[in-house]
Design an enzyme around this catalytic site. Sequence first.
Site, PDB file in Angstrom:
ATOM      1  N   ARG A 155     -13.370  -8.570   2.133  1.00  0.00           N
ATOM      2  CA  ARG A 155     -11.943  -8.330   1.876  1.00  0.00           C
ATOM      3  C   ARG A 155     -11.145  -9.573   2.247  1.00  0.00           C
ATOM      4  NH1 ARG A 155      -9.918  -3.139   1.742  1.00  0.00           N
ATOM      5  NH2 ARG A 155      -8.014  -4.191   1.098  1.00  0.00           N
ATOM      6  N   HIS A 204      -7.466   0.782  -6.294  1.00  0.00           N
ATOM      7  CA  HIS A 204      -7.658  -0.061  -5.102  1.00  0.00           C
ATOM      8  C   HIS A 204      -8.348  -1.362  -5.540  1.00  0.00           C
ATOM      9  CE1 HIS A 204      -7.795  -1.245  -1.067  1.00  0.00           C
ATOM     10  NE2 HIS A 204      -8.617  -0.371  -0.533  1.00  0.00           N
ATOM     11  N   GLN A 210     -10.164  -3.918  -2.938  1.00  0.00           N
ATOM     12  CA  GLN A 210     -11.451  -3.460  -2.425  1.00  0.00           C
ATOM     13  C   GLN A 210     -12.557  -3.743  -3.439  1.00  0.00           C
ATOM     14  OE1 GLN A 210     -12.292  -1.979   0.688  1.00  0.00           O
ATOM     15  NE2 GLN A 210     -14.313  -2.455  -0.097  1.00  0.00           N
ATOM     16  N   CYS A 214     -16.323   1.768   0.860  1.00  0.00           N
ATOM     17  CA  CYS A 214     -15.146   0.945   1.160  1.00  0.00           C
ATOM     18  C   CYS A 214     -14.698   1.068   2.610  1.00  0.00           C
ATOM     19  CB  CYS A 214     -14.005   1.314   0.222  1.00  0.00           C
ATOM     20  SG  CYS A 214     -13.512   3.042   0.338  1.00  0.00           S
ATOM     21  N   ASP A 250     -17.300   7.297  -1.305  1.00  0.00           N
ATOM     22  CA  ASP A 250     -16.031   7.147  -0.577  1.00  0.00           C
ATOM     23  C   ASP A 250     -15.713   8.512   0.044  1.00  0.00           C
ATOM     24  OD1 ASP A 250     -13.540   6.278   0.340  1.00  0.00           O
ATOM     25  OD2 ASP A 250     -12.546   6.506  -1.610  1.00  0.00           O
ATOM     26  N   ARG A 310       0.886  -1.186   0.000  1.00  0.00           N
ATOM     27  CA  ARG A 310       0.000   0.000   0.000  1.00  0.00           C
ATOM     28  C   ARG A 310       0.909   1.217   0.000  1.00  0.00           C
ATOM     29  NH1 ARG A 310      -5.197   1.565   3.581  1.00  0.00           N
ATOM     30  NH2 ARG A 310      -6.031   0.178   2.007  1.00  0.00           N
TER      31      ARG A 310
HETATM   32  N1  NVA Z   1      -9.962   6.869  -1.251  1.00  0.00           N
HETATM   33  C1  NVA Z   1      -9.547   6.412   0.061  1.00  0.00           C
HETATM   34  C2  NVA Z   1      -9.768   4.937   0.193  1.00  0.00           C
HETATM   35  C3  NVA Z   1      -9.442   4.375   1.542  1.00  0.00           C
HETATM   36  C4  NVA Z   1      -9.635   2.888   1.627  1.00  0.00           C
HETATM   37  C5  NVA Z   1      -8.088   6.767   0.282  1.00  0.00           C
HETATM   38  O1  NVA Z   1      -7.279   6.587  -0.620  1.00  0.00           O
HETATM   39  O2  NVA Z   1      -7.769   7.240   1.381  1.00  0.00           O
HETATM   40  N1   CP Z   2     -11.111  -0.053   2.681  1.00  0.00           N
HETATM   41  C1   CP Z   2      -9.836  -0.104   3.078  1.00  0.00           C
HETATM   42  O1   CP Z   2      -8.903  -0.359   2.303  1.00  0.00           O
HETATM   43  O2   CP Z   2      -9.647   0.098   4.407  1.00  0.00           O
HETATM   44  P1   CP Z   2      -8.267   0.331   5.162  1.00  0.00           P
HETATM   45  O3   CP Z   2      -7.738   1.666   4.725  1.00  0.00           O
HETATM   46  O4   CP Z   2      -8.637   0.309   6.613  1.00  0.00           O
HETATM   47  O5   CP Z   2      -7.320  -0.779   4.802  1.00  0.00           O
END
Ligand code: NVA
Ligand code: CP
Length: 312
Positions: A292, A129, A132, A264, A224, A102
């Site tokens: 997930r 992502h 997800q 998500c 989101d 990540r």
């Molecule tokens: N769009 C959000 C998704 C988190 C799972 C982010 O990138 O922070």
């Molecule tokens: N939805 C998701 O990826 O959650 P986290 O940021 O908690 O991993």
Amino acid sequence: MKHLLSLKDLTQEEILDIIDLAIKLKKDNKEGRTHHYLKGKTLGMIFSKSSTRTRVSFEVGMYQLGGYALFLSQNDIQIGRGETIEDTAKVLSRYLDGIMIRTFKQSDVEELARFGSIPVINGLTDDEHPCQVLADLQTIYEIKGTLKGLKFAYVGDGNNMAHSLLHGCAITGMNIAVATPKGYECGQKFIDEAVEIAKKSGSVITITNDAIEAVRDADVVYTDTWASMGQEDEKEERKRIFMPYQVNNELFSYSKKDAIFMHCLPAYRGSEVTSDVIDGEQSVVFDEAENRLHVQKAVMVRLMGNGLLVNN
Ligand code: NVA
Ligand code: CP
């Protein structure tokens, strides 16, 4: 499938196979059957951003598959001090059987895959992502019994979630309408990719600034956060701009009577969604979060397993 870097690299058959396997693994798990398909295998999990779901579901998933997962925070490994991705990929490939990462740049994930010799899984970048969205597709399939032909509405920021949802809907033949404020649209690259993929699946793709147009008669309504990780400074400005795109009871009422609400997570009640919607009866956000675990186990079995689906 050698890596999971972007959902667009998967075929409809591959996605449906992963969903099938996830549903089987979920049932086994709930009925107390162990499935150590990754016995003795190790996954490294590199995190340059925060996480609750991704970290816990991958770690628990590896444990349930008989393997082991290592949490590697960017602050603790040498990448954080400037060691190159190329060297990191080559070194980690000597120890591990797979890497989940990540991070910020999609190109870093691609580089890790290019220079390593083990499967790489994208656990979120600024652009995409995919894990997800696989969990989301599984959730929709479980509830609606199909994907093809449904109407999916995404309302809010044209961010990483929106991009991967465009890919996922286009591949599986769901019609998708994305409504964002002006200036916060999805990247043109992702729209073009989805339109290209949709030529094969028949999915209809609508890009608009009109939230009601997107939500009208939708089977699924998705939103989101308005400020993704790394955009914390823009939070207040975005809140003002995005308010007309809040998924509240009024906006949700334009969808079908049996529509489901998805997110998500993490969610910010009172911003992108109101609590009467996300905590209401049509919300399936915790099913998505649970899936997930199951869908990523399926991904890891397909990428890191030896193809043998035997219980041991
Ligand atoms: N769009 C959000 C998704 C988190 C799972 C982010 O990138 O922070
Ligand atoms: N939805 C998701 O990826 O959650 P986290 O940021 O908690 O991993």
